[in-house]
Motif scaffolding. Structure first.
Motif, PDB file in Angstrom:
ATOM      1  N   VAL A   1      -5.964  -5.141   6.462  1.00  0.00           N
ATOM      2  CA  VAL A   1      -6.722  -3.575   6.510  1.00  0.00           C
ATOM      3  C   VAL A   1      -5.633  -2.556   5.968  1.00  0.00           C
ATOM      4  O   VAL A   1      -6.178  -2.145   5.428  1.00  0.00           O
ATOM      5  CB  VAL A   1      -7.639  -3.951   7.653  1.00  0.00           C
TER       6      VAL A   1
ATOM      7  N   ARG B   1       3.718  -2.950   1.753  1.00  0.00           N
ATOM      8  CA  ARG B   1       3.514  -4.137   2.619  1.00  0.00           C
ATOM      9  C   ARG B   1       4.823  -4.565   2.742  1.00  0.00           C
ATOM     10  O   ARG B   1       5.271  -6.107   3.433  1.00  0.00           O
ATOM     11  CB  ARG B   1       2.856  -5.611   1.592  1.00  0.00           C
TER      12      ARG B   1
ATOM     13  N   SER C   1      -1.866   2.106   1.890  1.00  0.00           N
ATOM     14  CA  SER C   1      -1.505   3.089   0.061  1.00  0.00           C
ATOM     15  C   SER C   1      -2.510   3.287  -0.553  1.00  0.00           C
ATOM     16  O   SER C   1      -2.112   4.694  -1.599  1.00  0.00           O
ATOM     17  CB  SER C   1      -1.668   1.179  -0.215  1.00  0.00           C
ATOM     18  N   LYS C   2      -3.319   4.201  -0.044  1.00  0.00           N
ATOM     19  CA  LYS C   2      -3.863   5.060  -0.376  1.00  0.00           C
ATOM     20  C   LYS C   2      -3.684   6.895  -0.153  1.00  0.00           C
ATOM     21  O   LYS C   2      -4.351   7.705  -0.510  1.00  0.00           O
ATOM     22  CB  LYS C   2      -4.962   5.562  -0.618  1.00  0.00           C
TER      23      LYS C   2
ATOM     24  N   HIS D   1      -3.460  -2.229   4.931  1.00  0.00           N
ATOM     25  CA  HIS D   1      -2.697  -1.853   3.602  1.00  0.00           C
ATOM     26  C   HIS D   1      -3.559  -1.328   2.641  1.00  0.00           C
ATOM     27  O   HIS D   1      -3.179  -0.180   2.092  1.00  0.00           O
ATOM     28  CB  HIS D   1      -1.783  -3.190   3.225  1.00  0.00           C
ATOM     29  N   SER D   2      -5.069  -1.523   3.183  1.00  0.00           N
ATOM     30  CA  SER D   2      -5.780  -1.555   1.891  1.00  0.00           C
ATOM     31  C   SER D   2      -5.661   0.513   2.538  1.00  0.00           C
ATOM     32  O   SER D   2      -6.786   1.089   1.931  1.00  0.00           O
ATOM     33  CB  SER D   2      -7.086  -2.285   2.417  1.00  0.00           C
ATOM     34  N   VAL D   3      -5.973   0.904   3.559  1.00  0.00           N
ATOM     35  CA  VAL D   3      -6.224   1.889   3.926  1.00  0.00           C
ATOM     36  C   VAL D   3      -4.756   3.068   3.651  1.00  0.00           C
ATOM     37  O   VAL D   3      -4.804   4.183   2.547  1.00  0.00           O
ATOM     38  CB  VAL D   3      -6.068   1.992   5.628  1.00  0.00           C
TER      39      VAL D   3
END
Length: 200
Positions: A176, A168, A182-183, A178-180
């Motif tokens: 969107v 972040r 971060s994994k 960040h959700s990708v």
């Protein structure tokens, strides 16, 4: 602040809605020669792997990033100062100028790494919940008017952006991504970055 940023982007979109005139492109070239070339080169070929390649990038996307730097929505002291006095028309002109420049692929740093990156880019990782990058950025990494072209981008720059999204630290377009990001593992980040840099 949000209303001002929305208004600024609306003006940029309006300016981009018509084809850039020769005068707009000439003014853009003057701006590039006066400030952009030191990091991004006269034709959008960055002088360092830390800076993004702008050649071939979508005009609207470039203009929006410039507006975000100017408004502070995207944080960068250097880019904020570069964009501070740009008008919406100049941002649109710069976008059109760089979009017209040819973009060539980079040779992958490691063939096996790029092959793994291709798998993540096209299929994702169902075990960790990472979606395929191609879902949004297209099978060839060309992106859209709203999403960046990844094909041919500097691998190191892509790595940095993915890490910033994951933590972040990237202050715009983060919801969107960040959700990708971060994994993604360190290996996946390097592999995807290497693969997309090799796309033509």
């Amino acid at each position: 602040m949000r209303h001002t940023a929305t208004l600024a982007f609306g003006l940029i979109a309006l300016a981009l809605s018509s084809t850039a005139s020769a005068a707009d492109l000439k003014r853009a070239q003057e701006i590039v020669a006066g400030r952009c070339f030191m990091c991004h080169g006269m034709e959008g070929e960055s002088s360092s792997a830390l800076y993004p390649r702008l050649a071939g990038q979508h005009a609207n996307y470039i203009a929006r990033q410039l507006a975000d730097f100017k408004s502070g929505r995207r944080k960068s002291e250097t880019m904020a100062s570069m964009a501070a006095d740009l008008t919406p028309e100049e941002m649109a002109g710069l976008g059109a100028f760089f979009e017209k420049q040819p973009s060539k692929p980079h040779a992958p740093r490691e063939a096996d790494l790029a092959a793994f990156g291709r798998y993540i880019f096209t299929k994702g990782n169902t075990y960790s919940g990472v979606p395929a990058c191609a879902t949004c950025h297209g099978p060839k990494g060309y992106g859209t008017d709203q999403l960046p072209r990844l094909a041919g981008q500097q691998a190191r720059y892509t790595e940095i952006q993915l890490k910033q999204f994951g933590q972040r630290e990237r202050t715009n377009d983060n919801a969107v991504m960040h959700s990708v990001a971060s994994k993604l593992t360190e290996l996946e980040i390097k592999a995807v970055a290497d693969f997309v840099s090799s796309l033509d």
